[in-house]
Scaffold this motif. Sequence first.
Motif, PDB file in Angstrom:
ATOM      1  N   PHE A  80      23.398  32.095  -8.320  1.00  0.00           N
ATOM      2  CA  PHE A  80      24.774  31.932  -8.774  1.00  0.00           C
ATOM      3  C   PHE A  80      25.280  33.278  -9.267  1.00  0.00           C
ATOM      4  N   ALA A  81      26.413  33.716  -8.714  1.00  0.00           N
ATOM      5  CA  ALA A  81      27.001  34.991  -9.101  1.00  0.00           C
ATOM      6  C   ALA A  81      28.334  34.742  -9.787  1.00  0.00           C
ATOM      7  N   PRO A  82      28.432  34.926 -11.124  1.00  0.00           N
ATOM      8  CA  PRO A  82      29.727  34.784 -11.793  1.00  0.00           C
ATOM      9  C   PRO A  82      30.718  35.806 -11.250  1.00  0.00           C
ATOM     10  N   LEU A  83      31.974  35.401 -11.150  1.00  0.00           N
ATOM     11  CA  LEU A  83      32.997  36.310 -10.648  1.00  0.00           C
ATOM     12  C   LEU A  83      33.251  37.425 -11.654  1.00  0.00           C
ATOM     13  N   SER A  84      33.546  38.610 -11.152  1.00  0.00           N
ATOM     14  CA  SER A  84      33.640  39.779 -12.029  1.00  0.00           C
ATOM     15  C   SER A  84      34.828  39.696 -12.982  1.00  0.00           C
ATOM     16  N   ARG A  85      35.966  39.184 -12.498  1.00  0.00           N
ATOM     17  CA  ARG A  85      37.139  39.039 -13.368  1.00  0.00           C
ATOM     18  C   ARG A  85      37.664  37.620 -13.254  1.00  0.00           C
TER      19      ARG A  85
END
Length: 405
Positions: free
Chosen positions: A349-354
């Motif tokens: 899972f990769a959280p969105l940067s902004r």
Amino acid sequence: MAVSISEALDIIYQNTPVISTEILPIEACLGRITAEECIAKFDLPRFDNSAMDGYAVKCSDAGSAVMCDGTLYAGDTPNMSLEKGHTIKIMTGAPIPKGCEAIVPFEKVTIQNNRVLLPALIENNAHIRHMGEDIKSSVVYLHKGEKINAYSIAMLASQGVTHLEVRRKIKVSVFGTGDELRPHFEKITPHQLYNSNTPMFLARAQELGCEVRYVGNSGDSVDSLKQTIKSAMDADIILTSGGVSMGDKDFTKEAFRDLGMKTHFEQVDIKPGKPTTYGKIAECAVVNLPGNPLASMVNFEIFVRALIAKMSGSNAHYHGTMQTQIAHDYPMKGGRHSVYLGHFDGMSFAPLSRQLPGMVSPMYKANAMMITSPSLTFLQKGSTVKIIPIGWNIYRCQKEDFFTK
């Protein structure tokens, strides 16, 4: 005082009744929730039958050449009997003749001088489908509260069911608030904004199987809001966004109270989207979501989805999670239960940067979200996290802890 996420969900579950039912042809039941227990009228299969094209044999004839006495086809009446030293050619689905102990597929025999040479080893009951091995008569094969899909329709059809009692579609009415917001199909002036929340809610509720209606956009006055609310009260759920904070023109809660709404909570300890309200006018559920698009989307996914699942009569109405690992180091502020949108690629899972509350673009990119506990300030790459799907659904029959700690 703000309630916790878990408290807010419990309040929704406890105060949301299940909607009424209707009877539909099974072909029209796709996606609906069953309102009755489906009990088998007969065994499936209804009789012992062949699972292969081959020969009906006795196991004691293994390794010998036997005489073929005829052929049985699917749909034939089982009026043939099998004797030792003999075989009957049989097709898939045909009833097993009396005395048959196994089926030998065509490819495992050899034809010699009009006789059938059987293999040296024949397993008892091989390739025989027994009566009732799939569904037993008088057992429940589809439970009340289950969602109908194409394969449950196949089970219903296999039992000769033509119509089924299911929960009707939930009726959802949506409107926006704010003089600065205009529908996306109108021209706007430089000081105005397009209302992206309302079409988003309409589309998402429709994705979740609801019958939706756009009531319109309400101005920033109590009278205007009350008129809009009255026109929406034939729904099961009313959704609004905006006008629930502390601004001079945030009159939404006042307008609903004037019309008799009982408020169950009006703030949630969540980031983003603290000013989220849930209440009821008679049997109509009301959810006032924040005006900021991303904040309203997050709270829709957590609270409105749960409301729809509970109201639908589904047994599985609690949020389900998946455990995975986080794709990269991720620092957080902590101090509050926070929701982070991100993308799950099947491995991590990769959280969105902004992802700020007023943004629109992160919503499109996200297919899952992570809810973190207040004490958590950093997640190292590879750490185990819990995620709640957005682009697909996982629901549980039992409530579970979905916080990443």
